[in-house]
Design an enzyme around this catalytic site. Structure first.
Site, mmCIF file in Angstrom:
data_model
loop_
_atom_site.group_PDB
_atom_site.id
_atom_site.type_symbol
_atom_site.label_atom_id
_atom_site.label_comp_id
_atom_site.label_asym_id
_atom_site.label_seq_id
_atom_site.Cartn_x
_atom_site.Cartn_y
_atom_site.Cartn_z
ATOM 1 N N ASP A 6 0.715 -1.213 0.110
ATOM 2 C CA ASP A 6 -0.143 0.041 -0.073
ATOM 3 C C ASP A 6 0.977 1.282 -0.095
ATOM 4 O OD1 ASP A 6 -2.231 1.518 -0.089
ATOM 5 O OD2 ASP A 6 -2.601 1.159 2.337
ATOM 6 N N GLY A 7 0.289 2.154 -0.288
ATOM 7 C CA GLY A 7 0.963 3.631 -0.423
ATOM 8 C C GLY A 7 1.504 4.023 -1.692
ATOM 9 N N GLY B 231 0.052 5.491 -4.483
ATOM 10 C CA GLY B 231 -0.326 6.763 -4.442
ATOM 11 C C GLY B 231 0.277 7.934 -3.905
ATOM 12 N N ARG B 232 0.244 7.692 -2.610
ATOM 13 C CA ARG B 232 0.785 8.645 -1.489
ATOM 14 C C ARG B 232 2.382 8.810 -1.882
ATOM 15 N NH1 ARG B 232 -1.570 5.881 3.619
ATOM 16 N NH2 ARG B 232 -2.142 4.120 1.875
ATOM 17 N N HIS C 244 3.101 3.360 -8.795
ATOM 18 C CA HIS C 244 2.959 2.162 -9.367
ATOM 19 C C HIS C 244 4.076 1.477 -9.880
ATOM 20 C CE1 HIS C 244 -1.206 2.555 -7.935
ATOM 21 N NE2 HIS C 244 -1.612 3.135 -8.824
ATOM 22 N N GLU D 162 -11.983 -4.753 -5.798
ATOM 23 C CA GLU D 162 -12.502 -3.264 -5.416
ATOM 24 C C GLU D 162 -11.475 -2.272 -6.225
ATOM 25 O OE1 GLU D 162 -11.618 -5.342 -2.830
ATOM 26 O OE2 GLU D 162 -13.706 -5.908 -2.357
ATOM 27 N N TRP E 87 -11.195 -2.323 -9.349
ATOM 28 C CA TRP E 87 -11.718 -1.954 -10.564
ATOM 29 C C TRP E 87 -12.200 -0.564 -10.512
ATOM 30 C CZ3 TRP E 87 -9.679 -4.736 -14.536
ATOM 31 C CH2 TRP E 87 -9.362 -5.981 -14.275
ATOM 32 N N ARG F 241 -11.103 2.145 -9.617
ATOM 33 C CA ARG F 241 -10.390 3.455 -9.818
ATOM 34 C C ARG F 241 -10.591 3.675 -11.358
ATOM 35 N NH1 ARG F 241 -4.807 2.584 -6.368
ATOM 36 N NH2 ARG F 241 -5.697 1.907 -4.326
ATOM 37 N N LEU G 35 10.890 -20.907 -4.273
ATOM 38 C CA LEU G 35 9.796 -19.934 -3.845
ATOM 39 C C LEU G 35 8.517 -20.086 -4.673
ATOM 40 C CD1 LEU G 35 8.830 -17.362 -1.886
ATOM 41 C CD2 LEU G 35 10.000 -16.104 -3.727
ATOM 42 N N SER H 163 -8.413 -5.275 4.345
ATOM 43 C CA SER H 163 -8.791 -4.856 3.277
ATOM 44 C C SER H 163 -9.217 -6.206 2.204
ATOM 45 C CB SER H 163 -7.750 -4.067 2.341
ATOM 46 O OG SER H 163 -7.384 -2.921 3.061
HETATM 47 C C1 FPP Z 1 -1.463 0.356 -3.424
HETATM 48 O O1 FPP Z 1 -1.043 1.650 -3.633
HETATM 49 C C2 FPP Z 1 -1.083 -0.385 -4.523
HETATM 50 C C3 FPP Z 1 -1.701 -1.164 -5.416
HETATM 51 C C4 FPP Z 1 -3.154 -0.669 -6.014
HETATM 52 C C5 FPP Z 1 -1.443 -2.545 -5.682
HETATM 53 C C6 FPP Z 1 0.076 -2.762 -5.765
HETATM 54 C C7 FPP Z 1 0.696 -2.609 -7.139
HETATM 55 C C8 FPP Z 1 2.028 -2.441 -7.405
HETATM 56 C C9 FPP Z 1 2.968 -2.529 -6.340
HETATM 57 C C10 FPP Z 1 2.273 -1.856 -8.722
HETATM 58 C C11 FPP Z 1 2.043 -2.814 -9.960
HETATM 59 C C12 FPP Z 1 2.554 -4.243 -9.898
HETATM 60 C C13 FPP Z 1 1.994 -5.085 -10.595
HETATM 61 C C14 FPP Z 1 2.514 -6.564 -10.745
HETATM 62 C C15 FPP Z 1 0.805 -4.882 -11.164
HETATM 63 P P1 FPP Z 1 -2.390 2.757 -3.518
HETATM 64 O O2 FPP Z 1 -2.612 3.335 -5.037
HETATM 65 O O3 FPP Z 1 -3.598 2.051 -3.035
HETATM 66 O O4 FPP Z 1 -1.589 3.847 -2.718
HETATM 67 P P2 FPP Z 1 -2.529 4.906 -2.026
HETATM 68 O O5 FPP Z 1 -3.186 4.292 -0.771
HETATM 69 O O6 FPP Z 1 -1.279 5.928 -1.279
HETATM 70 O O7 FPP Z 1 -3.228 5.771 -3.008
#
Ligand code: FPP
Length: 244
Positions: free
Chosen positions: A16-17, A19-20, A33, A63, A65, A67, A127, A192
């Site tokens: 997570d994180g 976006g931030r 990402h 969930e 989707w 976005r 793994l 989540s």
């Molecule tokens: C959360 O960040 C992350 C995700 C939506 C999923 C994880 C995706 C990746 C690590 C990158 C893509 C890799 C693959 C293999 C597809 P957030 O957008 O929810 O962050 P926020 O809570 O700060 O908005």
């Protein structure tokens, strides 16, 4: 590296994180990402080096989707890129690729690449790397219940025979041990809709780092923290009664 005793067999991560991380730098979310994908590469490598047997990453929830379309498209492209670029690395490192979630929701081309990667890594003995894609734990549990109902209705199973082990076999994680350690990044104290059944007795570790900043040392710290914990599975402390 570090002590390999009492290693978690199965580590699951809520990444997570992204976006931030991007927002703090004044960048569009997609940059988070992109950087998050590099973190995946580093953590997979570390998990393999440590000798962890199962690593399960929450890459895209059911969930997610909802976005904005552009962000979803970017994530799908990134996934496709990851699946193509990692195949050699997976095979060179004996990593078996696996997926849980509603694969049928994904673009057909990605479904094909996933099936190819699963097939071409199926004999690897190291793994097991599982990506949760279009995953919802509640849907997974409802589907398991439906399948058990079908078996009962068709006379292949008696209601009295249903127990935890039988139920687990209907989940997409059938055959995998439950996670020993669940890591969540970016400080949120939430599950989540991830592996709700499977984490009943999992140790939880929350890191304040955003996923793109989560480095090898942060992963090692989480493992070290796990190694210090005493897991009791609802029992009393050890030694008093001479048994656990
Ligand atoms: C959360 O960040 C992350 C995700 C939506 C999923 C994880 C995706 C990746 C690590 C990158 C893509 C890799 C693959 C293999 C597809 P957030 O957008 O929810 O962050 P926020 O809570 O700060 O908005």
């Amino acid at each position: 590296m570090q002590a390999t005793s009492n290693l978690p067999r199965h580590v699951a991560i809520i990444m997570d994180g992204n976006g931030r991380w991007a927002k703090e730098r004044g960048l569009p979310r997609i940059h988070g990402h992109q950087k998050g994908m590099e973190t995946i590469r580093a953590i997979v490598r570390t998990a393999r080096e440590l000798g962890i047997q199962y690593l399960t990453l929450y890459a895209f929830s059911k969930e997610n989707w909802a976005r904005p379309k552009a962000e979803v498209n970017f994530l799908m492209n990134l996934l496709s890129q990851y699946l193509d670029s990692e195949l050699n690395e997976l095979n060179e490192n004996q990593i078996r690729f696996n997926v849980i979630g509603r694969l049928e929701d994904l673009p057909p081309a990605i479904q094909g690449t996933i099936k190819r990667n699963i097939k071409l890594t199926q004999n690897n003995k190291g793994l097991v790397l599982t990506l949760a894609l279009s995953y919802s734990s509640r849907i997974e549990i409802v589907n398991a219940a439906k399948r058990l109902c079908e078996k009962v209705t068709s006379g292949n199973l008696k209601i009295e025979e249903i127990n935890e082990a039988i139920f687990s076999k209907e989940l997409s994680t059938a055959g995998m041990p439950d996670p020993d350690l669940l890591i969540r990044t970016s400080g949120e104290l939430r599950i989540s809709n991830f592996l709700l059944w499977q984490i009943s007795y999992t140790e939880i570790y929350v890191s304040d780092k955003y996923w793109p900043d989560f480095a090898k040392q942060d992963f090692l710290n989480a493992i070290k923290d796990f190694q210090k914990r005493e897991r009791r599975y609802g029992r009393a402390e050890t030694n008093e009664a001479g048994h656990d």
